[in-house]
Design a protein around this motif. Structure first.
Motif, PDB file in Angstrom:
ATOM      1  N   PHE A  65       0.848  -1.191   0.000  1.00 48.89           N
ATOM      2  CA  PHE A  65       0.000   0.000   0.000  1.00 48.89           C
ATOM      3  C   PHE A  65       0.886   1.244   0.000  1.00 48.89           C
ATOM      4  O   PHE A  65       1.919   1.278   0.675  1.00 48.89           O
ATOM      5  N   ALA A  66       0.472   2.285  -0.732  1.00 50.00           N
ATOM      6  CA  ALA A  66       1.224   3.534  -0.740  1.00 50.00           C
ATOM      7  C   ALA A  66       0.275   4.682  -0.433  1.00 50.00           C
ATOM      8  O   ALA A  66      -0.749   4.824  -1.091  1.00 50.00           O
ATOM      9  N   SER A  67       0.604   5.488   0.580  1.00 50.73           N
ATOM     10  CA  SER A  67      -0.233   6.636   0.903  1.00 50.73           C
ATOM     11  C   SER A  67       0.290   7.912   0.252  1.00 50.73           C
ATOM     12  O   SER A  67      -0.276   8.969   0.403  1.00 50.73           O
ATOM     13  N   PHE A  68       1.431   7.807  -0.453  1.00 50.94           N
ATOM     14  CA  PHE A  68       1.889   8.928  -1.289  1.00 50.94           C
ATOM     15  C   PHE A  68       2.549   8.337  -2.528  1.00 50.94           C
ATOM     16  O   PHE A  68       2.784   7.128  -2.597  1.00 50.94           O
ATOM     17  N   ASP A  69       2.831   9.185  -3.512  1.00 51.59           N
ATOM     18  CA  ASP A  69       3.335   8.693  -4.791  1.00 51.59           C
ATOM     19  C   ASP A  69       4.832   8.434  -4.712  1.00 51.59           C
ATOM     20  O   ASP A  69       5.631   9.369  -4.642  1.00 51.59           O
ATOM     21  N   ILE A  70       5.220   7.135  -4.738  1.00 53.64           N
ATOM     22  CA  ILE A  70       6.633   6.766  -4.650  1.00 53.64           C
ATOM     23  C   ILE A  70       7.415   7.382  -5.813  1.00 53.64           C
ATOM     24  O   ILE A  70       8.604   7.670  -5.701  1.00 53.64           O
ATOM     25  N   GLY A  71       6.731   7.579  -6.946  1.00 44.52           N
ATOM     26  CA  GLY A  71       7.409   8.149  -8.105  1.00 44.52           C
ATOM     27  C   GLY A  71       7.971   9.533  -7.847  1.00 44.52           C
ATOM     28  O   GLY A  71       8.907   9.969  -8.524  1.00 44.52           O
ATOM     29  N   ASP A  72       7.413  10.247  -6.862  1.00 46.05           N
ATOM     30  CA  ASP A  72       7.900  11.587  -6.530  1.00 46.05           C
ATOM     31  C   ASP A  72       8.956  11.566  -5.426  1.00 46.05           C
ATOM     32  O   ASP A  72       9.493  12.621  -5.059  1.00 46.05           O
ATOM     33  N   ALA A  73       9.234  10.396  -4.862  1.00 49.23           N
ATOM     34  CA  ALA A  73      10.212  10.321  -3.771  1.00 49.23           C
ATOM     35  C   ALA A  73      11.626  10.493  -4.322  1.00 49.23           C
ATOM     36  O   ALA A  73      11.860  10.418  -5.524  1.00 49.23           O
ATOM     37  N   ARG A  74      12.572  10.724  -3.397  1.00 55.08           N
ATOM     38  CA  ARG A  74      13.959  10.936  -3.803  1.00 55.08           C
ATOM     39  C   ARG A  74      14.630   9.611  -4.142  1.00 55.08           C
ATOM     40  O   ARG A  74      14.196   8.549  -3.705  1.00 55.08           O
ATOM     41  N   GLU A  75      15.730   9.689  -4.889  1.00 55.69           N
ATOM     42  CA  GLU A  75      16.481   8.488  -5.279  1.00 55.69           C
ATOM     43  C   GLU A  75      16.938   7.693  -4.035  1.00 55.69           C
ATOM     44  O   GLU A  75      16.969   6.474  -4.056  1.00 55.69           O
ATOM     45  N   GLN A  76      17.323   8.421  -2.975  1.00 55.71           N
ATOM     46  CA  GLN A  76      17.774   7.733  -1.766  1.00 55.71           C
ATOM     47  C   GLN A  76      16.662   6.856  -1.203  1.00 55.71           C
ATOM     48  O   GLN A  76      16.902   5.764  -0.691  1.00 55.71           O
TER      49      GLN A  76
END
Ligand code: K
Ligand code: K
Lengths: 441, 441
Positions: B276-287
């Motif tokens: 489950f994702a409560s925010f968009d992982i695609g917008d997360a940082r590379e780290q």
């Protein structure tokens, strides 16, 4: 016990001192081509890269440094390479003696079989092999550079530099644009490739080969595993490189078939640790970068100037998997049993290596905003002291340069120290706990 | 011996059949919202993702499928989840019995201590725990969805779907845009998070907890290692997520402090396997992607619907490193000794997993030209049946979808089979070779 651990502490301290000394030398005005004082961060980076025989550079070696600068770098490589091999020999001897004292009954003949006996003949072998190979490479290269009209001074200087750089797996090139102009020149690629190959084997293999060249049956398990792994990795990486890059016009696609095959093998030898590049890795495909990430991490032979977790470490992991798959009690290779304590050491070296690279890459990405592909390649190249790059090293901010300096130092000295500490630090306990089996996988 | 291996073959065959069955059902016109026949590749991908409880999707679950389609998916998740746990139980029992037969003298009390005794009570525990948790989650969610004016039918349907999806670590959401709208809604996030957490522990832990809830001293080594690792990984990942994403306005930076902390813990629970994702992982940082690569690879508990190489496998590797660092003869935890044969199994599971991911990522990058960061994330997410994505799944070419389907199947069924084969396949040999010690590191 403190005496047994001293090689590790000696390695940590002496490498730091030698790196600082060479950074100081490279900070002098006459070390640069234009006579200006190099920024200390670049002098420190280059000195670390030379002494740790890595080959990553923040400035173009061939144009930025003067002849004096190149001489300082070559000396740094030679001092670093000798330091690595002699300290590795000392540690190996300490391990061998320690085993001789406490485990003679458990593993009779082990120290003898590994070919480590006395310090003087060991150091003599290291010195004789390294100087012989370096001089041989230089003697082969001098006439070639003369035919290219480089003149006597430059031809001799370049040839000695390349000899030292190749045997010590340093990957530094004195040419302004590196080895790219020689990608069709097998007179230069072949001796360099052979030098890197021999340099990555390590002193325990030299001892076996020098003393018992004609009697392979007497070679130690270590020698056999090293030779088999180096050969297998070279063939595997050549096949995969051909699949990935043969059709890439930016790398190998522009060459003739013979040149392509030659460059594939040169790259196969160099990508585990040598660090010479006959084409621009930055133009290679993502698959090639990932392949080279794995090969750099594996690295070369124990007790050599090559880096990585070492081919025998991977061999032990593979033997464990094969023993599991066959349901055997023991890990076996070439009619010998490999004890489980060796597997534990291999697990420690591998997992600590992976952890350091993950942490290093995370810090590096936070400092630079460079995507994972190039960041991981750069950090593994530094940690495994390989020196190949996708072309980002010269544009890094200072804090990222420091991260790479730390990775080079830790990858070089840290893994020696860890290996030494693991090999020496064996306590015996009388009490054993009852056994219980957690589920895995 | 063939009887002992049959659970593994049973797993391989039955999962393939069940996947094809659900792919057929999802290919029927009434399964899609617009009444058209779904392309077979997307039906197969969704069926594999559901039965392997992964959660990756090539089409938006909430808008593409009809109510019937969602019911088919939920049934696929439930069947897959039950299949995984019962097959894992069977394999566990076979291992336990096999050990009981041949190693009773060597490791007395092992089978008893691990809490595996008879098949019926084992399967009963699996059924009771899974249905109880799923129903509990649904009962908590129904009133919340009613207050959001979803109506009775949709509220009940969604709640049951989420209950099944959470406990089985499937990561599927029936909502058109997933969980993003609920990122401030702890009434929904908390039961889902707890469901995922419990679902990822595995049946050996349930057996201990159900029978001996009040007597932690009687818990098996496996239960203790699982609980400690799950807790430690949750805390470590929460701290690192906070460091990496707190200042990122595209992910957590826009929330209030309380919401940020809630979302960090929700993500910490879900990134190892829940999906489950409560925010968009695609917008997360590379780290963050690299951190989650590692956590997804580690995965959840053995004998659970969570994937990855399992937390106890990593625990065994850590125990080996700690034993090496301390120079101890045995790997020890909680007053118990862990045998070296367990370490060998852990090495095999880990290294085979790494090898499969490297090969899969190489193929995936060649098929898609997507850089390493997103490719590696996607392939690990498929192999570890996690289901998180950086947002590339829906735009993939068909051959890359097939690669992910293979990774999901291999990651789910293959690792069970490998673990079973490794655990069961123990021959004894009379002859032992002489021991020899290669250098490592
Ligand atoms: K190098
Ligand atoms: K999942």
């Amino acid at each position: 016990r403190s005496a047994l651990r001293s090689p590790a502490r000696l390695a940590l301290g002496s490498f730091a001192l030698v790196i600082l000394l060479f950074a100081g030398l490279l900070s002098l005005p006459f070390a640069t081509a234009d006579g200006h004082r190099a920024p200390f961060i670049d002098a420190l980076f280059t000195a670390t890269s030379a002494v740790c025989v890595t080959g990553l550079t923040t400035v173009d070696t061939g144009t930025y440094w003067s002849g004096w600068g190149l001489a300082i770098i070559a000396t740094g490589i030679k001092v670093g390479g000798l330091g690595i091999m002699t300290l590795a020999s000392l540690i190996g001897l300490a391990v061998s003696r320690r085993l001789g004292l406490t485990q003679r009954l458990l593993a009779a003949g082990e120290a003898r079989a590994s070919g480590l006996g006395d310090l003087r003949s060991l150091l003599r072998t290291v010195l004789v092999v390294s100087f012989s190979v370096e001089i041989a490479i230089a003697l082969i290269l001098i006439p070639r550079f003369l035919t290219l009209d480089y003149g006597w001074g430059r031809s001799i200087g370049y040839s000695v530099f390349y000899g030292v750089s190749a045997f010590n797996n340093a990957g530094f090139s004195p040419d302004p644009v590196g080895l790219y102009p020689y990608s069709h020149d097998f007179w230069i690629l072949v001796p360099l490739g052979l030098g890197v190959l021999v340099g990555a084997l390590g002193y325990p293999v030299y001892l076996n080969l020098v003393r018992n060249w004609r009697r392979p049956r007497t070679w130690s398990l270590h020698t056999r595993l090293t030779l088999v792994m180096v050969g297998a990795l070279m063939v595997i990486s050549a096949v995969l490189l051909a699949i990935f890059e043969w059709s890439n016009p930016a790398t190998l696609g522009a060459h003739s078939t013979a040149d392509t095959i030659g460059n594939i093998f040169f790259q196969s030898i160099n990508q585990r640790s040598g660090g010479f590049a006959s084409f621009d890795i930055g133009d290679a495909r993502e698959q090639t970068w990932l392949l080279e990430d794995v090969l750099m991490f594996i690295g070369g032979g124990s007790g050599s100037t090559a880096g990585g977790i070492r081919v025998t470490t991977v061999a032990v992991l593979l033997l464990a998997i094969m023993a599991e798959a066959r349901g055997r009690r023991d890990m076996e290779a070439f009619g010998k049993r490999v004890g489980t304590e060796v597997l534990r050491g291999a697990v420690a070296v591998t997992m600590i290596g992976i952890a350091i690279i993950v942490v290093g890459t995370t810090v590096f990405m936070a400092q630079t905003d460079i995507p994972l592909d190039r960041s991981l390649y750069e950090v593994i190249s530094a940690y495994a002291t390989c020196g190949l790059t996708t072309g980002i090293t010269s544009d890094l901010p200072d804090d990222a340069k420091i991260t790479l300096i730390v990775m080079m130092y830790v990858g070089r000295v840290g893994s020696m120290t860890i290996a030494a500490a693991l090999a020496l630090n064996k306590q015996r306990r009388v009490i054993r706990y009852p056994s219980e089996r957690p589920l895995i996988g």
